[in-house]
Design a protein around this motif. Sequence first.
Motif, short mmCIF file in Angstrom:
data_model
loop_
_atom_site.label_atom_id
_atom_site.label_comp_id
_atom_site.label_asym_id
_atom_site.label_seq_id
_atom_site.Cartn_x
_atom_site.Cartn_y
_atom_site.Cartn_z
N ALA A 27 -10.38 8.49 -6.12
CA ALA A 27 -8.97 8.09 -6.16
C ALA A 27 -8.48 8.02 -7.60
O ALA A 27 -7.34 8.40 -7.90
CB ALA A 27 -8.79 6.74 -5.47
N SER A 28 -9.33 7.54 -8.52
CA SER A 28 -8.92 7.44 -9.92
C SER A 28 -8.85 8.80 -10.60
O SER A 28 -8.11 8.99 -11.57
CB SER A 28 -9.87 6.52 -10.70
N CYS B 13 -10.30 7.46 0.71
CA CYS B 13 -11.37 8.05 -0.11
C CYS B 13 -12.72 7.41 0.18
O CYS B 13 -13.76 8.07 0.13
CB CYS B 13 -11.03 7.92 -1.60
N HIS B 14 -12.71 6.12 0.51
CA HIS B 14 -13.94 5.40 0.88
C HIS B 14 -14.52 5.99 2.17
O HIS B 14 -15.72 6.28 2.25
CB HIS B 14 -13.62 3.92 1.07
N LEU C 120 -7.28 4.37 -1.52
CA LEU C 120 -8.67 3.98 -1.79
C LEU C 120 -9.47 3.92 -0.49
O LEU C 120 -10.60 4.42 -0.43
CB LEU C 120 -8.68 2.62 -2.50
N PHE D 248 -13.55 4.88 -5.41
CA PHE D 248 -12.88 4.53 -6.66
C PHE D 248 -12.82 5.73 -7.60
O PHE D 248 -11.78 6.03 -8.18
CB PHE D 248 -13.61 3.37 -7.33
N ALA E 60 -6.77 2.83 -6.76
CA ALA E 60 -8.15 2.72 -7.22
C ALA E 60 -8.33 1.59 -8.22
O ALA E 60 -9.21 0.72 -8.06
CB ALA E 60 -8.60 4.04 -7.84
N TYR E 61 -7.51 1.58 -9.26
CA TYR E 61 -7.70 0.59 -10.33
C TYR E 61 -7.32 -0.82 -9.90
O TYR E 61 -7.95 -1.79 -10.33
CB TYR E 61 -6.91 1.02 -11.57
N GLN F 210 -4.26 6.67 -8.26
CA GLN F 210 -4.89 5.99 -9.39
C GLN F 210 -4.64 4.49 -9.34
O GLN F 210 -5.54 3.68 -9.57
CB GLN F 210 -4.37 6.57 -10.70
#
Length: 350
Positions: A252-253, A229-230, A226, A249, A264-265, A261
Amino acid sequence: MKRKFLLPIFLIVQIILVKTIGLFPDFVEKWYSNGFYPKLAFLSRSILGKLPFSFGDVLYFVLIVLLVRWIWKHRIGFFKEWKNNGLAVLSWVSLFYFFFHLLWGMNYYRVPLHEKLQIEKEYSQQQLEVFIEKMILKTNELQLAITKNDSAIVVIPYSDKEIYEKSLAGYKNLPEDLKEFSYENKSIKSSLFSLPLSYMGFGGYLNPFTNEAQVNYLKPKYTSPLTTCHEMAHQTGIASESECNFIGFITASKNDDLYFQYSAYSFALRSGLNNLDRIKKGSSKPYLAKINKGVIKNFNENEIFWNDYQSPITTFFEYFYDNFLKLNQQKDGMEGYSKFVGLAIGYDEN
């Protein structure tokens, strides 16, 4: 006019110019964020992305050494020569201000993402509770699929380099309405300053001068997908922390990898619970009982890590960065990180 006055005066001119241009976000969006910046960022990542180390961190280290050397050299009679020393400091600030805004910083003044997507970013407690229920179901499902045991902690088996490589897949799976944030030419590095970053309370950062995404490799690895990806979202021209959390989010999801995933979640779930507690203290407790023990162990792992590095240094840098964000169009400051929940709720409902 003496040369020593030029850069300090130029700093004043720059501030006025930047704030004036910032009043026209549509102009910034078209000519900078979707015009000049993508070409510049692509070039920067194409060149520096090939280096096996963080060029930006090395640059910062050299500049810090030069600053300490300058302070030491002028330590005697510093205040006696306050005018010349003050002009020298302002000259350096002027240069930093110019290159910061030219190379990345004008993205702070672009059109907000929620306006572009035409979604609401405010939400009710009921909407938040519905969101939390969804995140619990998805996080539990992923934790069980990975570990086959609802009490087992999730441990990501990838190296940092593998995580950075796999992060690209999520950006390729972006929904059509977010395709403008697609990503090419990877430039993601493990920060050489990961230990100082831990004490400062940061999981990563974007170097605005070299466009390298820096990740703190010391923090719990389950959070790294996460975070990566941010920081990549910052590289695409998003300055807002809440918007970067949202794009982080989503990407990644949308990644086919279960560990991405889960990162992210579980992040969205933790953020939702924290926001619920802000509305009413203790209101997240009933939901904790619904979360798999393995997920709770990951949450505890993350909390223990950051508590171990909590210090006055952390407090200072949180205060500094909070005010830095507020000076750059981010009125929520550090609280903006958690505001992505509103974007996620609005996007999901839309």
